[in-house]
Design a protein around this motif. Structure first.
Motif, short mmCIF file in Angstrom:
data_model
loop_
_atom_site.label_atom_id
_atom_site.label_comp_id
_atom_site.label_asym_id
_atom_site.label_seq_id
_atom_site.Cartn_x
_atom_site.Cartn_y
_atom_site.Cartn_z
N ARG A 195 36.81 19.09 -29.69
CA ARG A 195 36.32 18.91 -31.06
C ARG A 195 37.46 18.46 -31.94
NH1 ARG A 195 37.36 24.32 -33.12
NH2 ARG A 195 37.38 25.81 -31.39
N VAL A 196 37.11 17.92 -33.10
CA VAL A 196 38.13 17.32 -33.98
C VAL A 196 38.48 18.19 -35.17
CG1 VAL A 196 37.58 14.95 -33.32
CG2 VAL A 196 36.32 16.03 -35.19
N HIS A 211 34.61 11.58 -29.41
CA HIS A 211 34.70 10.18 -29.00
C HIS A 211 33.51 9.40 -29.54
CE1 HIS A 211 37.95 11.55 -26.55
NE2 HIS A 211 37.16 12.37 -25.87
N PRO A 212 33.60 8.08 -29.55
CA PRO A 212 32.51 7.27 -30.11
C PRO A 212 31.17 7.53 -29.43
CG PRO A 212 34.44 5.92 -29.71
CD PRO A 212 34.72 7.24 -29.09
N VAL A 213 30.13 7.45 -30.25
CA VAL A 213 28.76 7.63 -29.76
C VAL A 213 28.14 6.25 -29.60
CG1 VAL A 213 26.54 8.70 -30.23
CG2 VAL A 213 28.64 9.81 -31.00
N GLU A 215 27.47 5.60 -38.77
CA GLU A 215 28.92 5.77 -38.66
C GLU A 215 29.50 6.18 -40.01
OE1 GLU A 215 31.83 3.22 -36.07
OE2 GLU A 215 31.62 2.25 -38.02
N GLY A 216 30.54 7.02 -39.99
CA GLY A 216 31.16 7.42 -41.24
C GLY A 216 31.70 8.84 -41.18
N PHE A 217 32.01 9.38 -42.37
CA PHE A 217 32.56 10.72 -42.48
C PHE A 217 31.43 11.74 -42.70
CE2 PHE A 217 36.30 8.20 -43.55
CZ PHE A 217 37.28 8.86 -42.81
N TYR A 218 31.52 12.84 -41.95
CA TYR A 218 30.53 13.91 -42.06
C TYR A 218 31.22 15.22 -42.40
CZ TYR A 218 26.92 10.91 -40.01
OH TYR A 218 26.02 9.91 -39.78
N LYS A 226 32.80 24.77 -47.71
CA LYS A 226 32.62 23.42 -47.19
C LYS A 226 33.65 23.14 -46.11
CE LYS A 226 31.35 18.84 -48.89
NZ LYS A 226 31.19 17.98 -50.09
N SER A 227 33.20 22.51 -45.05
CA SER A 227 34.11 22.15 -43.96
C SER A 227 34.92 20.91 -44.34
CB SER A 227 33.31 21.87 -42.69
OG SER A 227 32.64 20.61 -42.81
N PRO A 228 36.00 20.63 -43.61
CA PRO A 228 36.67 19.34 -43.79
C PRO A 228 35.76 18.20 -43.32
CG PRO A 228 38.10 20.92 -42.67
CD PRO A 228 36.73 21.51 -42.68
N GLN A 229 36.15 16.98 -43.66
CA GLN A 229 35.41 15.80 -43.22
C GLN A 229 35.93 15.33 -41.86
OE1 GLN A 229 33.73 12.99 -46.60
NE2 GLN A 229 35.97 13.04 -46.66
N SER A 230 35.03 14.76 -41.05
CA SER A 230 35.42 14.14 -39.78
C SER A 230 34.68 12.83 -39.61
CB SER A 230 35.13 15.06 -38.59
OG SER A 230 36.06 16.13 -38.57
N TRP A 231 35.36 11.88 -39.00
CA TRP A 231 34.80 10.55 -38.78
C TRP A 231 34.01 10.53 -37.48
CZ3 TRP A 231 34.46 5.91 -41.28
CH2 TRP A 231 34.15 4.79 -40.52
N MET A 232 32.79 10.01 -37.54
CA MET A 232 32.00 9.78 -36.33
C MET A 232 31.88 8.28 -36.12
SD MET A 232 28.18 11.04 -35.18
CE MET A 232 27.28 9.80 -36.12
N SER A 233 32.39 7.82 -34.97
CA SER A 233 32.39 6.40 -34.65
C SER A 233 31.18 6.07 -33.78
CB SER A 233 33.68 6.03 -33.92
OG SER A 233 33.69 4.66 -33.61
N VAL A 234 30.56 4.93 -34.06
CA VAL A 234 29.40 4.47 -33.29
C VAL A 234 29.74 3.13 -32.66
CG1 VAL A 234 26.97 3.80 -33.39
CG2 VAL A 234 27.81 5.66 -34.84
N GLN A 235 29.61 3.03 -31.35
CA GLN A 235 29.91 1.80 -30.64
C GLN A 235 28.62 1.14 -30.16
OE1 GLN A 235 32.41 2.94 -27.39
NE2 GLN A 235 30.76 3.89 -26.22
#
Length: 512
Positions: A290-291, A380-382, A430-433, A441-450
């Protein structure tokens, strides 16, 4: 009684002679004196001639001086005429001008100052310069300083001189020399969709004019070497540069240059475009997978690839590139770095080889509060079309309910469900969640979509289909070949009826 005439004549002659004798006696001293005077005059005659010559010379000199005075009078009249012309032309005091399109001067630049006298007409001027009230050598209208230093800062003045005409000193021009600038490079987007275009932007601070921009790719870790990007060998007037078809994590730098003497700024700090996709060279694995992590947790970072020189690199949230020394934060086990609890701040981590190859990048965010919450999201990218589930958890990995989910800081779901489920993810997802629960509130994390690729089963189906078609064609060709061969060369076995019919035909055809 009257004397006779003859006696009178005798007496008169005697008186005349006596008188003449007396006169001669009286004249004798005078003659003697005249003789003395005549002798003295004869003695003074050479001196008189010398005096006459001297007076003549003095007269000639006087004539020469009169001529010189006449010439000077003419020069005076000419100068007065020039002064009158200059006064009529409204001569102004000189002015120091910086010959550049920018006012901010940096260390190492070449600077030219110009002394301009407005209304001077065709007058031939010589110039005097001074810095901080001390005279400096140049006598021309321009003062050039190669590679200025800090001690060149100060007030510069000039004045002009033409014969007896002298202008006033100009007002002081303040020259300020600043430290060599370091531009700031930004990258957009910072997280990459493989194959997308990336825009680099270079900004010089403080802003000033005249810059051309040079673009480089960072090639090696530690002390980076830089490779010029195509089309930037002479610099670009635009302070932006577009890279097409970027697929993997890469680092870039820029610098700026201006002026005829090719003055360059320092290189910018490296900026990176991150790709979470796995390149063929290497991959970075994170355990736990996890990130978002709590500061008191341990984490393992592993470089897996075809090189033994991989080093873990970190771009922290502070924005300054640094080597990530595993021994500082944890222990090295094989190719994995086990980071101890209470480790450093988060940032983007990746693996980099000595030849400049990059692995995928992972943006690890640290939750400082042990009683805080974190977002559980893919490392990792989805792939487009795949399902994705996001959740909100505590340090004990307890799944929280009644959670709000945000996408790029916009509320996405707030209906009391425990998880955010996306049945078929698309590029727009794709973006920050982040997630929020009970005011935390949790920190933000980037989810990449390929982009989706062809599935192996589809590829196998295509291969089998092609093989089947080829096999059918081969069988048809073999069958047709066999039919042709049987007709020409091989007789098929005959039935009994066919043999009897053939014998009967032969008996009729034989002669008697």
């Amino acid at each position: 009684m009257a004397l006779p005439m003859s006696v009178l004549k005798i007496e008169l002659e005697k008186n005349r002679v006596a008188t003449l004798a007396e006169i001669n006696a009286s004249l004798a001293p005078i003659n003697s004196t005249l003789e003395v005077v005549r002798n003295k005059l004869d003695a003074y005659e050479p001196w008189m001639m010398e005096m006459e010559t001297c007076l003549l010379n003095q007269s000639n000199r006087l004539d020469h001086i009169k001529k010189q005075v006449g010439t000077l009078e003419k020069v005076k009249e000419e100068l007065l005429a020039k002064v009158e012309d200059l006064e009529n032309s409204s001569l102004s005091e000189p002015k120091v001008i910086l010959k550049a399109d920018w006012s901010q001067i940096f260390r190492g630049e070449t600077v030219t100052l110009s002394c301009q006298i407005q209304g001077g007409g065709g007058t031939q001027w010589t110039y005097e310069w001074r810095q901080n009230w001390s005279n400096i050598p140049p006598t021309s209208s321009e003062y050039r300083i190669d590679k200025v230093k800090d001690d060149h800062s100060g007030d510069y003045s000039c004045q002009g001189r033409s014969g007896f005409l002298l202008t006033q000193w100009s007002d002081a021009f303040r020259l300020s020399v600043s430290r060599k600038p370091q531009p700031v490079l930004s990258v957009s987007p910072s997280w990459l969709s493989p194959g997308a275009s990336v825009t680099l932007s270079c900004e010089v601070k403080p802003p000033s004019a005249g810059w051309r921009f040079f673009w480089y790719k960072a090639k090696k870790y530690g002390s980076y070497s830089y490779e010029l990007l195509p089309g930037s060998s002479n610099g670009t007037q635009q302070n932006s540069y577009i890279i097409h078809g970027q697929k993997h994590t890469a680092g870039y730098v820029c610098r700026a240059g201006r002026g005829e003497s090719a003055f360059y700024s320092d290189y910018s700090e490296p900026s990176f475009v991150w790709s979470a996709a796995f390149p063929p060279a290497a991959s970075l694995r994170v355990n736990p997978d996890r990130v978002q992590l709590f500061r008191s947790e341990s984490v393992s970072l592993s470089c897996e690839g075809n090189s033994t020189e991989w080093r873990v690199k970190r771009f922290p949230e502070t924005g300054h590139l640094s080597d990530f020394n595993c021994s500082t934060w944890g222990t090295m086990t094989g190719s994995s770095c086990i980071i101890k609890p209470f480790w450093s701040d988060g940032g983007v981590f990746w693996c980099e080889s000595g030849s400049g190859e990059f692995s995928n990048a992972v943006n690890i965010t640290v939750q400082d509060k042990d009683d805080g919450i974190i977002l559980q999201s893919p490392v990792h990218p989805v792939t487009e079309g795949d399902p994705v589930t996001l959740s909100c958890r505590t340090k004990q990995q307890k799944l929280l309910s009644d959670v709000s989910f945000y996408h790029n800081n916009k509320l996405l779901q707030n209906d009391g469900r425990e998880e955010l489920k996306i049945s078929a993810v698309s590029k727009s997802d794709e973006g920050f969640y982040s997630c929020e629960h009970s005011g935390q509130k949790s920190p933000q994390s980037w989810m990449s979509v390929q982009a989706a690729e062809f599935r192996p089963v589809i590829s196998l189906f295509l291969v089998m289909l092609i093989v089947g078609v080829v096999l059918i064609i081969v069988l048809i060709l073999l069958w047709r070949y066999r039919e042709s061969k049987d007709f020409c060369c091989i007789r098929t076995p005959k039935t009994v009826r066919e043999q009897q019919s053939e014998l009967h035909h032969k008996s009729w055809s034989q002669p008697d």
